[in-house]
Design a protein around this motif. Structure first.
Motif, PDB file in Angstrom:
ATOM      1  N   LEU A 297       0.855  -1.172   0.128  1.00 17.55           N
ATOM      2  CA  LEU A 297      -0.036   0.008   0.026  1.00 17.55           C
ATOM      3  C   LEU A 297       0.946   1.227   0.143  1.00 17.55           C
ATOM      4  O   LEU A 297       0.594   2.043  -0.647  1.00 17.55           O
ATOM      5  N   ASP A 298       1.942   1.313   0.836  1.00 21.94           N
ATOM      6  CA  ASP A 298       2.767   2.375   0.847  1.00 21.94           C
ATOM      7  C   ASP A 298       3.702   2.725  -0.160  1.00 21.94           C
ATOM      8  O   ASP A 298       3.682   3.769  -0.724  1.00 21.94           O
ATOM      9  N   GLN A 299       4.087   1.551  -0.951  1.00 23.37           N
ATOM     10  CA  GLN A 299       4.879   1.571  -1.900  1.00 23.37           C
ATOM     11  C   GLN A 299       4.184   1.682  -3.388  1.00 23.37           C
ATOM     12  O   GLN A 299       4.613   1.501  -4.531  1.00 23.37           O
ATOM     13  N   ASP A 300       2.901   1.607  -3.408  1.00 20.81           N
ATOM     14  CA  ASP A 300       2.084   1.726  -4.578  1.00 20.81           C
ATOM     15  C   ASP A 300       2.506   2.684  -5.489  1.00 20.81           C
ATOM     16  O   ASP A 300       2.852   3.778  -5.347  1.00 20.81           O
ATOM     17  N   PRO A 301       2.781   2.287  -6.790  1.00 20.70           N
ATOM     18  CA  PRO A 301       3.371   3.067  -7.711  1.00 20.70           C
ATOM     19  C   PRO A 301       2.668   4.651  -8.264  1.00 20.70           C
ATOM     20  O   PRO A 301       3.219   5.470  -8.709  1.00 20.70           O
TER      21      PRO A 301
END
Ligand code: GLA
Length: 392
Positions: A297-301
């Motif tokens: 979720l944090d690293q979603d592009p």
């Protein structure tokens, strides 16, 4: 050349310029992840601690979960610059030298991070960067530094936008790509000026390892969380709001509070910089920090920062837009007692009445779709965290 052809060239050049990220933004297309020494060790750091931490990050799966920056905070240098004005790593605590420490980290797939202050001294009294910016940036590049956090102590008479721009220019001039982490505690609203200067900027004072306590200049994460509500629109790929490093695994919080702290930092697209002793972490701490579905979720592009949708007697609902039409939703119980909580997905107007498949990320279970309400018992200060995917 015909006028129309020229117009096409000029227009496409303008389009390329508009699409190109500001200088340096490509260094952090998603929020930086890593570990920093400060929250657990303060200035009690040495090369054995850093190397054994890196080893533990490999053995525990943290590196492979994405925590690739190993960052030394305050206290790594000698108390004085050398005769030529260069920074020197503490000779007793880092006897192999900073270059060798960087080599150790690089050989194991990590990036190497250091800390300094924009002022004359660091907060802990080590030499600061003021009037040495270009010299220091060269030194960092020669040591293989990949990440610099620049703090704001002893900056009497200085202006943050100018000071950080100067160090940004020095880092660019060093020729080495170095992530620049701005740490002036949100004093001068860096979200309004720091994009293109640093890749992340602190939005608050220091975090304390607790839900909402206040300890001198430190504050619990729930207070910091609420301060982020108006800031979501300022973050994006290459320029992130930083509500401070993680306290997951540190004393002062319950397991539920660690889990909700981590969940909400992911909703915020916050940098995920662990601050615990990863050499001695419990399974519970490990399982929070390395949950790949939550980290995703944090690293979603798409790079959107989430915010709060509502807060009422039914709890707090936080949400974050994800790529491919997906959403993250976090239901937080901020009260002191466990509660039965319900989510009627139809109430979430940002979903626009669409139908979604619902996955509960901490339980690691598909729940069906948004036609059925979610209802569950949520412990005090705990969360339920969901990924919503458009139903076909
Ligand atoms: C400030 C920063 C902290 C930490 C300490 C080190 O308080 O905000 O994150 O770097 O200094 O002295």
């Amino acid at each position: 050349m015909k006028r129309s052809a020229l117009a096409v060239i000029v227009c496409s050049a303008a389009a390329v310029l508009a699409a190109a990220p500001a200088r340096g933004q490509e260094l952090a297309p998603t929020p930086p992840m890593g570990w920093n020494s400060w929250n657990t060790f303060q200035t009690r750091i040495d090369e054995h601690l850093i190397e054994s931490t890196a080893d533990a990050m490999i053995a525990s799966g943290m590196r492979d979960a994405g925590y690739i920056n190993v960052n030394l905070d305050d206290g790594w240098s000698e108390k004085q610059r050398d005769a030529n004005g260069n920074l020197v790593g503490d000779l007793k605590r880092f006897p192999s030298g900073m270059k060798a420490l960087g080599d150790y980290l690089h050989a194991r797939g990590f990036k190497f991070g250091l800390y300094n202050c924009a002022g004359t001294l660091t907060c802990a009294g080590y030499p600061g960067a003021r009037d040495h910016e270009f010299q220091d940036a060269k030194t960092y590049a020669s040591w293989g530094v990949d990440y610099l956090k620049l703090d704001w102590c002893h900056t009497e008479g200085m202006k943050a936008p100018e000071a950080y721009k100067k160090m940004h220019e020095a880092l660019v001039a060093s020729g080495r790509p170095i992530i620049f982490s701005i740490c002036e505690w949100g004093n001068s609203k860096p979200w309004t000026w720091a994009s293109g200067i640093g890749q992340l900027w602190r939005t608050t004072g220091d975090i304390a390892s607790c839900w909402d306590c206040k300890k001198r200049w430190q504050t619990g994460w729930k207070v910091l969380l609420d301060q982020q509500i108006p800031l979501a629109k300022y973050a994006g790929p290459g320029h992130w709001n930083d509500p401070d490093m993680l306290e997951v695994g540190n004393r002062g919080m319950t397991l539920a509070e660690w889990r909700s702290h981590f969940s909400l930092w992911c909703i915020l697209a916050a940098p995920l910089i662990a601050g615990n002793d990863v050499r001695n972490m419990t399974k519970e701490t490990h399982d929070i920090l390395t949950n790949h579905e939550v980290i995703a979720l944090d690293q979603d592009p798409l790079g959107r920062e989430g915010t709060r949708f509502r807060a009422d007697a039914g709890g707090e609902v936080w949400f974050k837009e994800l790529s491919d039409g997906q959403w993250a939703v976090c239901l937080l119980n901020p009260t002191a007692a466990s509660a039965q909580m319900t989510l009627n997905w139809k109430d979430l107007t940002f979903l626009n009445g669409g139908k979604y498949l619902v996955r509960d990320l901490w339980v690691a279970k598909d729940l069906g779709d948004t036609d059925a309400n979610y209802s569950g018992e949520i412990a005090s200060h705990d969360v339920a965290l969901f990924r919503l995917t458009p139903a076909k």
